[in-house]
Design an enzyme around this catalytic site. Structure first.
Site, PDB file in Angstrom:
ATOM      1  N   GLU A 114       0.817  -1.222   0.000  1.00  0.00           N
ATOM      2  CA  GLU A 114       0.000   0.000   0.000  1.00  0.00           C
ATOM      3  C   GLU A 114       0.853   1.275   0.000  1.00  0.00           C
ATOM      4  O   GLU A 114       0.601   2.211   0.757  1.00  0.00           O
ATOM      5  CB  GLU A 114      -0.959  -0.010   1.195  1.00  0.00           C
ATOM      6  CG  GLU A 114      -2.013  -1.087   1.091  1.00  0.00           C
ATOM      7  CD  GLU A 114      -3.063  -1.035   2.187  1.00  0.00           C
ATOM      8  OE1 GLU A 114      -2.967  -0.182   3.097  1.00  0.00           O
ATOM      9  OE2 GLU A 114      -4.011  -1.854   2.140  1.00  0.00           O
ATOM     10  N   GLU A 155      -5.262  -8.621  -0.428  1.00  0.00           N
ATOM     11  CA  GLU A 155      -5.991  -8.325   0.807  1.00  0.00           C
ATOM     12  C   GLU A 155      -7.461  -8.150   0.442  1.00  0.00           C
ATOM     13  O   GLU A 155      -7.799  -7.262  -0.341  1.00  0.00           O
ATOM     14  CB  GLU A 155      -5.482  -7.065   1.516  1.00  0.00           C
ATOM     15  CG  GLU A 155      -4.150  -7.233   2.222  1.00  0.00           C
ATOM     16  CD  GLU A 155      -3.757  -6.011   3.040  1.00  0.00           C
ATOM     17  OE1 GLU A 155      -4.652  -5.335   3.604  1.00  0.00           O
ATOM     18  OE2 GLU A 155      -2.549  -5.720   3.099  1.00  0.00           O
TER      19      GLU A 155
END
Length: 503
Positions: free
Chosen positions: A173, A292
């Site tokens: 991220e 995820e």
């Protein structure tokens, strides 16, 4: 009673199903690692400190791979803290979750854990505070034969043979301002490119996952994805996507139609992949890794107040959450041509289908659809045709009452069909009709259902919402008729014949 028909043709193949779609994610967050996977103080611990009850529950999920060690934790983690004699490992502040990291579980413990589960390791390298040299050193530690500094270090700590880790996430991220060492797209793309080059010089066989956008609401989505892919395209194999589903509005009808949004996200990023490949005039393929994904909104606690293994984000999943998870996995099959990795985040305690206490383990509602898909979906994903009534939703307009996916394994001649009835009050009669190979019999049938979308499993009532075996429906004239209760997920395994098309 509403009527629907599902047409299944084993000739209409979308793509082979990647086994890595049935993978998990373990992060040093809350109680996922400590008091979850690893706890040498409890009676269930084996000689390596792993909880036997957790291992058994995860084996039943049939996880094909596990991503580790983060997550946000990754961007401040120095992997050398977690190797070597445990009494010499440093205690660190985990800035991502504001906890104390003891480093009693690290790379070698994770490799042993994966072997216990017969799961592929997916290791992440730190692109926040870490350097490209750190990333390359970890590949040497894991994959190089003995004879150099880091491979000899691995041997000294008990593992002479290389681990042979194939899959590597290049950061986590990195588009997010919350991320330690956050970088703009062009800077991350260049750093990732140089990291992968060094890593591949140690082991040319590794496959790399590039950081994609953290979620579709990011202001840089999907531009981040385009920029980073244009820089690193030829050196990576997968591009990550993350999504956490929520029902903050308590709008069950829209929540049970979220597969529309899941598909839109895949389609958007698949378009970016096609664009970049065309722009670069490339013959190289890059696929998507949904590394995820989960429901996460009831417990968003994320600051540990500098405690060891605090209770963070221990979501309690209900029936509607399980139906969303089932639809999500239907999308995995329907998009199997571009989606090759998917990691449920996470696998124990934090945002997980499993919760532990010191002496007990609870399987939440979401445990069961994952288990059924992982056990039953194999071979090729099929492009099924669904004719069903529509239900109205505030967020997505009218959507079909049924959400369906199917697979066909040519080696075993078994077909699996997965069906969610989104309707909150009405049952649906569905006819399953095969248009190529004829069904001989329904080998097994399972159903997860209830009348209250908010129903949950508890330690006092652990079997409130579970997948229950139901009587397999009979085959008549090459088709199967099934009654689907409202708020239900049904999974069938069907043995097919070889006697041609159904007339």
């Amino acid at each position: 009673m509403a009527q629907a028909t599902v047409y299944i043709d084993t000739n209409r193949v979308i793509s082979p199903i990647s086994p890595l779609l049935f993978s998990g994610f373990a992060e040093h967050m809350g109680r996922c690692i400590y008091e979850g996977i690893y706890d040498p103080t409890v009676p269930q611990a084996d000689e390596h400190g792993l909880r036997r009850d957790v291992l058994a529950a995860l084996r039943d999920l049939n996880l094909r791979a596990i991503r580790y060690p983060g997550g946000n934790f990754l961007s401040g983690y120095h992997w050398e803290d977690g190797i070597g004699p445990k009494d010499q490992r440093p205690r660190r502040r985990n800035l991502a979750w504001k906890t104390i990291e003891t480093n009693q579980f690290g790379t070698d413990e994770f490799m042993h854990f994966c072997r216990e589960l017969n799961a592929e390791p997916i290791l992440g390298v730190n692109m926040g505070t870490g350097t490209i040299q750190d990333a390359a050193n970890l590949v040497e530690y894991c994959n190089a034969p003995v004879g150099t500094f880091y491979s000899d270090l691995r041997a000294r700590y008990g593992q002479a043979e290389p681990y042979g880790v194939k899959y590597w996430c290049i950061g986590n991220e990195m588009d997010g301002p919350w991320q330690i060492g956050h970088l703009p797209a062009d800077e991350y793309g260049r750093k990732a490119l140089e990291a992968v080059k060094m890593m591949r010089w140690h082991d040319p066989s590794i496959e790399a996952v590039l950081c994609g956008s953290s979620h579709a609401q990011m202001p840089t989505y999907p531009e981040w994805d385009r920029v980073t892919l244009e820089i690193a395209w030829e050196h990576v194999n997968y591009h990550s996507m993350h999504y956490y589903a929520s029902n903050h509005a308590d709008d069950t009808a829209s929540y049970l139609a979220l597969s529309v949004d899941f598909e839109n996200c895949v389609d958007t990023l698949a378009g970016v992949l096609r664009y970049v490949k065309a722009k670069r005039r490339s013959q190289h393929e890059v696929y998507l890794a949904w590394d995820e994904w989960n429901v996460w909104y009831k417990d968003r606690s994320s600051e540990g107040n500098w405690a060891e293994a605090p209770h963070l984000s221990e979501e309690v999943y209900n029936l509607e959450d399980a139906l969303v998870v089932a639809q999500w996995m239907n999308v995995f099959l329907r998009k199997a041509d571009v989606l090759k990795i998917a990691c449920l985040a996470q696998i124990v305690n934090a945002i997980s289908p499993i919760t532990t206490t010191r002496d007990r383990l609870l399987k939440h509602t979401t445990y069961y659809p994952f288990m059924l898909f992982s056990r039953m979906a194999s071979g090729n994903a099929l492009d099924v045709l669904v004719k069903a009534p529509m239900v109205e939703t505030r967020q997505f307009g009218d959507v079909p009452v049924l959400d369906v996916a199917s697979s066909h394994n040519t080696e075993t001649n078994a077909s699996a069909i997965f069906i969610v009835n989104r309707h909150q009050t009405d049952p649906v009669t569905v006819d399953l009709r095969w248009q190529a190979l004829t069904p001989r019999r329904v080998k097994s049938a399972y159903q997860l259902a209830g009348t209250d979308p908010k129903a949950v499993n508890t330690f006092d009532d652990p079997d409130c919402i579970i997948a229950r075996a139901i009587t397999p429906p009979a085959v008549y004239d090459g088709s199967v008729t099934l009654q689907l209760p409202p708020l239900s997920f049904t999974a069938l395994e069907v043995e097919l014949g070889e006697d041609g098309a159904v007339p």
